[in-house]
Design a protein around this motif. Structure first.
Motif, PDB file in Angstrom:
ATOM      1  N   PHE A   1       0.745  -1.230  -0.033  1.00 37.13           N
ATOM      2  CA  PHE A   1       0.002  -0.078   0.168  1.00 37.13           C
ATOM      3  C   PHE A   1       0.770   1.121  -0.017  1.00 37.13           C
ATOM      4  CE2 PHE A   1      -2.670   3.226   2.032  1.00 37.13           C
ATOM      5  CZ  PHE A   1      -3.771   3.427   1.328  1.00 37.13           C
ATOM      6  N   ALA A   2       1.908   1.241   0.777  1.00 36.56           N
ATOM      7  CA  ALA A   2       2.783   2.440   0.936  1.00 36.56           C
ATOM      8  C   ALA A   2       3.526   2.705  -0.358  1.00 36.56           C
ATOM      9  CB  ALA A   2       4.058   2.161   2.014  1.00 36.56           C
ATOM     10  N   GLY A   3       3.842   1.345  -1.055  1.00 38.35           N
ATOM     11  CA  GLY A   3       4.660   1.692  -2.347  1.00 38.35           C
ATOM     12  C   GLY A   3       3.894   2.027  -3.478  1.00 38.35           C
ATOM     13  N   MET A   4       2.396   1.787  -3.445  1.00 43.11           N
ATOM     14  CA  MET A   4       1.635   2.111  -4.425  1.00 43.11           C
ATOM     15  C   MET A   4       1.401   3.639  -4.464  1.00 43.11           C
ATOM     16  SD  MET A   4      -0.455   1.165  -6.882  1.00 43.11           S
ATOM     17  CE  MET A   4      -0.684  -0.559  -6.459  1.00 43.11           C
ATOM     18  N   PHE A   5       1.807   4.318  -3.588  1.00 45.53           N
ATOM     19  CA  PHE A   5       1.829   5.647  -3.528  1.00 45.53           C
ATOM     20  C   PHE A   5       3.000   6.575  -3.337  1.00 45.53           C
ATOM     21  CE2 PHE A   5      -2.338   4.340  -2.126  1.00 45.53           C
ATOM     22  CZ  PHE A   5      -3.399   4.672  -3.134  1.00 45.53           C
ATOM     23  N   GLY A   6       3.943   5.844  -3.571  1.00 47.01           N
ATOM     24  CA  GLY A   6       5.235   6.670  -3.519  1.00 47.01           C
ATOM     25  C   GLY A   6       5.890   6.730  -2.078  1.00 47.01           C
ATOM     26  N   GLY A   7       5.471   5.694  -1.229  1.00 43.12           N
ATOM     27  CA  GLY A   7       6.263   5.700   0.259  1.00 43.12           C
ATOM     28  C   GLY A   7       7.070   4.593   0.234  1.00 43.12           C
ATOM     29  N   PRO A   8       7.976   4.732   1.296  1.00 38.12           N
ATOM     30  CA  PRO A   8       8.964   3.635   1.454  1.00 38.12           C
ATOM     31  C   PRO A   8       8.368   2.356   1.995  1.00 38.12           C
ATOM     32  CG  PRO A   8       8.846   5.167   3.221  1.00 38.12           C
ATOM     33  CD  PRO A   8       8.155   5.734   2.310  1.00 38.12           C
ATOM     34  N   ALA A   9       9.180   1.294   1.830  1.00 40.69           N
ATOM     35  CA  ALA A   9       8.735  -0.039   2.368  1.00 40.69           C
ATOM     36  C   ALA A   9       8.609  -0.112   3.909  1.00 40.69           C
ATOM     37  CB  ALA A   9       9.687  -1.092   1.948  1.00 40.69           C
ATOM     38  N   ASN A  10       7.481  -0.610   4.489  1.00 41.78           N
ATOM     39  CA  ASN A  10       7.640  -1.001   5.903  1.00 41.78           C
ATOM     40  C   ASN A  10       8.582  -2.023   6.345  1.00 41.78           C
ATOM     41  OD1 ASN A  10       4.992   0.969   6.871  1.00 41.78           O
ATOM     42  ND2 ASN A  10       4.441   0.087   4.875  1.00 41.78           N
ATOM     43  N   THR A  11       8.737  -2.109   7.292  1.00 48.67           N
ATOM     44  CA  THR A  11       9.447  -3.043   8.188  1.00 48.67           C
ATOM     45  C   THR A  11       9.186  -3.057   9.704  1.00 48.67           C
ATOM     46  OG1 THR A  11      11.744  -4.014   8.481  1.00 48.67           O
ATOM     47  CG2 THR A  11      11.727  -1.707   8.416  1.00 48.67           C
ATOM     48  N   THR A  12       9.193  -4.090  10.487  1.00 52.94           N
ATOM     49  CA  THR A  12       9.257  -4.301  11.855  1.00 52.94           C
ATOM     50  C   THR A  12      10.409  -3.788  12.260  1.00 52.94           C
ATOM     51  OG1 THR A  12       9.820  -6.525  11.569  1.00 52.94           O
ATOM     52  CG2 THR A  12       7.645  -6.276  11.787  1.00 52.94           C
ATOM     53  N   TYR A  13      10.545  -2.581  12.787  1.00 47.36           N
ATOM     54  CA  TYR A  13      11.866  -2.085  13.448  1.00 47.36           C
ATOM     55  C   TYR A  13      12.440  -2.779  14.632  1.00 47.36           C
ATOM     56  CZ  TYR A  13      12.052   1.594   9.833  1.00 47.36           C
ATOM     57  OH  TYR A  13      11.674   2.589   8.785  1.00 47.36           O
ATOM     58  N   GLY A  14      13.656  -3.280  14.652  1.00 45.11           N
ATOM     59  CA  GLY A  14      14.196  -4.021  15.777  1.00 45.11           C
ATOM     60  C   GLY A  14      14.319  -2.965  16.849  1.00 45.11           C
ATOM     61  N   GLU A  15      14.543  -1.602  16.626  1.00 41.19           N
ATOM     62  CA  GLU A  15      14.892  -0.534  17.546  1.00 41.19           C
ATOM     63  C   GLU A  15      13.743  -0.559  18.620  1.00 41.19           C
ATOM     64  OE1 GLU A  15      16.591   1.160  13.703  1.00 41.19           O
ATOM     65  OE2 GLU A  15      15.082  -0.517  14.299  1.00 41.19           O
ATOM     66  N   ASN A  16      12.477  -1.004  17.966  1.00 44.17           N
ATOM     67  CA  ASN A  16      11.107  -0.789  18.840  1.00 44.17           C
ATOM     68  C   ASN A  16      11.116  -1.803  19.930  1.00 44.17           C
ATOM     69  OD1 ASN A  16      10.263   1.345  17.539  1.00 44.17           O
ATOM     70  ND2 ASN A  16       9.258   0.163  15.929  1.00 44.17           N
ATOM     71  N   THR A  17      11.997  -2.877  19.729  1.00 48.87           N
ATOM     72  CA  THR A  17      12.170  -4.002  20.892  1.00 48.87           C
ATOM     73  C   THR A  17      12.750  -3.530  21.592  1.00 48.87           C
ATOM     74  OG1 THR A  17      11.624  -5.636  18.660  1.00 48.87           O
ATOM     75  CG2 THR A  17      12.565  -6.508  21.004  1.00 48.87           C
ATOM     76  N   GLY A  18      13.933  -2.798  21.322  1.00 50.70           N
ATOM     77  CA  GLY A  18      14.736  -2.262  22.431  1.00 50.70           C
ATOM     78  C   GLY A  18      13.929  -1.216  23.353  1.00 50.70           C
ATOM     79  N   VAL A  19      13.154  -0.284  22.803  1.00 49.47           N
ATOM     80  CA  VAL A  19      12.469   0.469  23.426  1.00 49.47           C
ATOM     81  C   VAL A  19      11.336  -0.421  24.458  1.00 49.47           C
ATOM     82  CG1 VAL A  19      10.286   2.208  23.570  1.00 49.47           C
ATOM     83  CG2 VAL A  19      12.367   2.256  21.796  1.00 49.47           C
ATOM     84  N   LEU A  20      10.656  -1.325  24.073  1.00 43.35           N
ATOM     85  CA  LEU A  20      10.039  -2.271  24.814  1.00 43.35           C
ATOM     86  C   LEU A  20      10.752  -2.795  26.183  1.00 43.35           C
ATOM     87  CD1 LEU A  20       7.834  -4.362  22.292  1.00 43.35           C
ATOM     88  CD2 LEU A  20       7.046  -2.549  23.655  1.00 43.35           C
ATOM     89  N   ALA A  21      11.934  -3.211  25.810  1.00 47.30           N
ATOM     90  CA  ALA A  21      12.854  -3.646  26.498  1.00 47.30           C
ATOM     91  C   ALA A  21      13.016  -2.788  27.998  1.00 47.30           C
ATOM     92  CB  ALA A  21      13.912  -4.460  26.062  1.00 47.30           C
ATOM     93  N   LEU A  22      12.963  -1.615  27.478  1.00 45.04           N
ATOM     94  CA  LEU A  22      13.791  -0.424  28.191  1.00 45.04           C
ATOM     95  C   LEU A  22      12.484   0.071  29.130  1.00 45.04           C
ATOM     96  CD1 LEU A  22      16.325   1.611  26.245  1.00 45.04           C
ATOM     97  CD2 LEU A  22      16.721   0.376  28.344  1.00 45.04           C
TER      98      LEU A  22
END
Length: 319
Positions: free
Chosen positions: A160-181
């Protein structure tokens, strides 16, 4: 199984570590300030302070940077010209409200051939991050809602993002670090953050304000987050009781580590398909090696979602 996803999570953090060093090296003292605020807030903080250490680290060190700028602190830019530590020029020029430029995508075979192999790494990262989040929160998301649903959602969001010129989505591992903290696992927080992000994305002035944050602050925060990703990967292997006395498990982990880190250092592997140059990143190669070796090496007694004995990797720690 975790013998594949665990090393993937570890390598995600290690591959990002160079970025943390590069950003922090622009102003080491400011990076250390942001790190110190995060550590103090997370270890000795009480109540809300302990919940938002990353935000406090960014905001606190940014205030310090602004004060230092008012006192005359400067840093050289890419051309060696001295600039204020925090430069508000772009903030003053930006409009308060603005609209993004939407572009309808067009179908191109060569572009598909170039981008499609990268999805392998994104899918492996997704599985690794879901495993890491399961270990961090104590909820088996691999079973409920299930990888078939999370991968489908990730894929549809990217399409959906790519269809309108947006970047690919991904599950950012950084957010796991935020959860752990932060220890905040409520999905409602993410939903609210998504709403805020959508609203603020229509403000070029807010965009300029965020981009005025010195890269050293980002580097200091990244020191904690990127290291936390790798630490969560180690935790994933340990809590799932992966038997590293088995030669097959050691071989899988060894080949993945060397492939992921080694090929990343040389820019991956590039080959030509139908006249288009295709590059497999180090993480994509490591993912392929892990999946293939796990499938062909003898002694694999792991059955996904069924076995709780075998090499203990199905246990997911506390389930």
């Amino acid at each position: 199984p975790p013998i594949v996803t665990g090393p993937m999570i570890i390598m995600i953090g290690l591959n990002l570590s160079g970025s943390a060093i590069t950003n922090a090296s622009s102003c080491w003292w400011l990076a250390l300030v942001s790190m110190a605020i995060i550590v103090v807030a997370n270890i000795w903080g009480k109540g809300m302070v302990k919940i938002i250490p990353i935000l406090l680290g960014v905001v606190g060190s940014y205030i310090v940077a602004v004060i230092a700028t008012l006192c005359g602190a400067q840093l050289p830019d890419a051309n060696g010209v001295m600039q204020p530590l925090v430069n508000f020029a772009s903030v003053g020029e930006a409009h308060l409200i603005g609209f993004q430029k939407f572009i309808l995508a067009k179908f191109d075979v060569s572009a598909v051939l170039v981008m499609a192999p990268i999805a392998i790494a994104a899918m492996m990262e997704h599985i690794g991050d879901i495993s890491a989040i399961s270990s961090t929160t104590g909820n088996n998301f691999i079973a409920d809602p299930g990888l078939h649903r999370t991968l489908t959602g990730d894929g549809l969001a990217t399409a959906f993002a790519g269809m309108f010129g947006g970047p690919a989505n991904t599950t950012y591992g950084e957010n796991t670090g935020v959860l752990a903290l932060s220890k905040v696992y409520d999905p409602r927080v993410i939903r609210l953050a998504a709403v805020y992000a959508i609203i603020l994305s229509f403000s070029p002035k807010f965009d300029a304000l965020v981009n005025s944050i010195p890269s050293a602050i980002v580097g200091g925060v990244s020191f904690i987050l990127y290291g936390m990703i790798s630490a969560v990967g180690v935790r994933n292997i340990v809590e799932n009781q992966v038997d590293l006395t088995k030669s097959r498990n050691l071989i899988i982990a060894a080949v993945m580590f060397v492939s992921g880190l080694g090929f990343s250092s040389v820019g991956g592997v590039t080959f030509t398909v139908g006249g288009a140059a295709v590059t497999l990143s180090g993480l994509a190669i490591a993912a392929l090696c892990g999946v293939i070796l796990n499938a062909i090496l003898p002694g694999n007694d792991y059955e996904f979602g069924i076995s709780v004995d075998g090499d203990k990797s199905a246990d997911l720690g506390s389930y």
